[in-house]
Design a protein around this motif. Structure first.
Motif, short mmCIF file in Angstrom:
data_model
loop_
_atom_site.label_atom_id
_atom_site.label_comp_id
_atom_site.label_asym_id
_atom_site.label_seq_id
_atom_site.Cartn_x
_atom_site.Cartn_y
_atom_site.Cartn_z
N ASP A 23 0.84 -1.19 0.00
CA ASP A 23 0.00 0.00 0.00
C ASP A 23 0.88 1.24 0.00
O ASP A 23 1.92 1.29 0.66
CB ASP A 23 -0.89 -0.02 1.25
CG ASP A 23 -1.89 1.12 1.28
OD1 ASP A 23 -2.45 1.45 0.22
OD2 ASP A 23 -2.11 1.68 2.37
N GLY A 24 0.47 2.28 -0.74
CA GLY A 24 1.24 3.51 -0.77
C GLY A 24 2.54 3.35 -1.53
O GLY A 24 2.62 2.61 -2.52
N ILE A 25 3.58 4.03 -1.06
CA ILE A 25 4.87 4.03 -1.75
C ILE A 25 5.63 2.74 -1.48
O ILE A 25 5.79 2.33 -0.32
CB ILE A 25 5.70 5.25 -1.31
CG1 ILE A 25 5.05 6.54 -1.83
CG2 ILE A 25 7.14 5.15 -1.81
CD1 ILE A 25 5.68 7.81 -1.32
N VAL A 26 6.08 2.11 -2.56
CA VAL A 26 6.87 0.88 -2.48
C VAL A 26 8.01 1.05 -3.48
O VAL A 26 7.81 0.91 -4.68
CB VAL A 26 6.04 -0.37 -2.83
CG1 VAL A 26 6.87 -1.64 -2.62
CG2 VAL A 26 4.75 -0.43 -2.02
N MET A 27 9.21 1.36 -2.99
CA MET A 27 10.32 1.64 -3.89
C MET A 27 11.56 0.88 -3.47
O MET A 27 11.75 0.59 -2.28
CB MET A 27 10.64 3.14 -3.92
CG MET A 27 9.53 4.01 -4.50
SD MET A 27 10.08 5.68 -4.95
CE MET A 27 10.68 6.31 -3.38
N GLY A 28 12.42 0.57 -4.44
CA GLY A 28 13.73 0.00 -4.15
C GLY A 28 13.64 -1.17 -3.19
O GLY A 28 13.02 -2.19 -3.47
N GLY A 29 14.27 -1.02 -2.03
CA GLY A 29 14.27 -2.08 -1.04
C GLY A 29 12.89 -2.51 -0.60
O GLY A 29 12.69 -3.66 -0.16
N GLY A 30 11.91 -1.62 -0.69
CA GLY A 30 10.54 -1.99 -0.39
C GLY A 30 10.00 -3.02 -1.37
O GLY A 30 9.18 -3.88 -1.01
N VAL A 31 10.46 -2.94 -2.62
CA VAL A 31 10.09 -3.94 -3.61
C VAL A 31 10.71 -5.28 -3.23
O VAL A 31 10.08 -6.34 -3.34
CB VAL A 31 10.55 -3.51 -5.02
CG1 VAL A 31 10.29 -4.61 -6.05
CG2 VAL A 31 9.84 -2.21 -5.44
N GLY A 32 11.94 -5.25 -2.72
CA GLY A 32 12.63 -6.48 -2.37
C GLY A 32 11.96 -7.27 -1.27
O GLY A 32 12.00 -8.51 -1.26
N ILE A 33 11.32 -6.59 -0.32
CA ILE A 33 10.66 -7.31 0.79
C ILE A 33 9.20 -7.61 0.49
O ILE A 33 8.51 -8.18 1.34
CB ILE A 33 10.77 -6.53 2.11
CG1 ILE A 33 10.07 -5.18 2.02
CG2 ILE A 33 12.23 -6.38 2.53
CD1 ILE A 33 9.80 -4.53 3.37
N SER A 34 8.73 -7.24 -0.70
CA SER A 34 7.31 -7.47 -1.01
C SER A 34 7.08 -8.20 -2.32
O SER A 34 6.29 -9.15 -2.38
CB SER A 34 6.56 -6.13 -1.03
OG SER A 34 7.08 -5.24 -2.01
N ALA A 35 7.76 -7.80 -3.38
CA ALA A 35 7.46 -8.36 -4.70
C ALA A 35 7.96 -9.79 -4.88
O ALA A 35 7.57 -10.45 -5.84
CB ALA A 35 8.03 -7.47 -5.80
#
Length: 355
Positions: free
Chosen positions: A121-133
């Protein structure tokens, strides 16, 4: 059961069979640092064999997003100090140590033995992609803004980003990597980096349903058909323009197709990072696993620390915010094939990413 420490950077808790990991740095949109990676690893390892935990739920504190990426200020500090140095110096840095553990976490998430539900939800960038995608259950919303903006700061998509984007059909992943274009929830599903779409206002009810029943039933009750993806609607011209073997050709193809805005956007990024990114995407398409891709990405990230564009890109975009980086070299034509190949060349055996 002891109550979780609300001051922790990652709040870990177990309730009703759900192990919850809440990234808890809302003032920085939950940007990841090394401590947070360690806290996630510790909890995920403990829960993997815990019969009291039937699923894991990962989310971000605050209203702005799951995670805006890594600690970019710390990376800037290392990049400014390490430009022009060698592999040994770069791999000894705090940034390289962070990446080693972060990339191992990304690989473990992709292989997690229980439902791992990422609320993107909301902003998902860089390392946030790594822990989610890399999760086996990925939920996006009407507020999702997912991006891999690395080429704009002189870095190359990492955290398994090249692996993910290389496997998006019709060159949409190449488009995303070279333009840094953000994806909304519908785009993310169309690109295969998310699975389920639901209105953000339903997330609390979805959490309650997870606690009360099965993951499958909660998804069935709250996931809806996503809107039409605006990015996917452009797949015909993108597939033709972005299949080229060089960034220069891709830029020319964009202009020939009447998309000068896209060409201009690409040309504003680091020429070196763009060229290395395209080579990385083509390499990832032929690799056998995410783990193999992460080994290559680690080499590339280490070499980015040694290149002047990373410190300069972060300075322009994040530190001084003048948005006018001076790239070296300044044009795509000046980036040689040997330079590009050097970014992914093996490190000394004792410096490589291992699992």
């Amino acid at each position: 059961m002891p109550q979780p420490d609300q001051d922790q950077k990652v709040i870990a808790a177990v309730s009703d069979g759900i192990g919850s990991l809440t990234l808890n740095r809302p003032s920085s949109i939950n940007a990841l640092d090394h401590d947070m990676v360690g806290l996630m690893v510790e909890s995920l390892n403990a829960w993997a064999d815990d019969p009291q935990v039937r699923a894991v739920l990962v989310s971000g504190a605050g209203p702005r997003g799951l995670c805006a990426g890594g600690d970019i200020v710390a990376i800037h500090r290392d990049a400014a100090a390490l430009a022009g140095t060698d592999d040994a110096a770069a791999t000894a840095s705090g940034s390289a140590e962070f990446w080693r553990d972060e990339y191992r976490l990304n690989a473990d998430i992709a292989e997690y033995p229980k439902p791992y539900i990422a609320l993107m939800d909301g902003i998902v960038m860089g390392g946030g992609v790594g822990i989610s995608a890399h999760a086996n259950t990925r939920v996006v919303t009407d507020r999702t803004r997912l991006a891999m903006p690395e080429v704009g700061i002189g870095l190359v998509p990492d955290v398994g980003g090249t692996w993910l984007l290389a496997h998006v059909p019709d060159q949409l992943g190449t488009y995303v990597a070279l333009t840094s274009a953000p994806l909304d929830g519908a785009d993310a599903i169309a690109c295969g980096v998310a699975d389920h779409y639901m209105p953000a206002e339903q997330l609390d009810a979805f959490r309650a349903a997870l606690a009360a029943g099965t993951v499958e039933q909660a998804l069935a009750d709250f996931a809806v058909t996503p809107p039409t993806s605006k990015l996917a609607a452009q797949r015909e011209w993108i597939a033709a323009a972005f299949a080229a073997d060089s960034v220069r050709e891709i830029v020319a193809n964009c202009r020939a197709a009447g998309h000068d805005d896209v060409a201009d956007t690409i040309e504003s990024k680091s020429p070196t990072a763009l060229s290395v990114t395209l080579a990385a995407l083509r390499a990832a398409a032929g690799e056998s696993s995410l783990r193999e891709a992460l080994v290559r990405e680690y080499r590339t990230s280490v070499r980015c620390l040694q290149h002047p564009d990373l410190a300069e890109g972060i300075r322009a975009q994040v530190i001084d915010k003048d948005r006018t980086p001076t790239w070296r070299p300044s044009t795509l034509a000046e980036v040689g094939a040997d330079t590009v190949a050097g970014f992914a060349a093996p490190l000394a055996a004792d410096l490589e990413l291992t699992y």
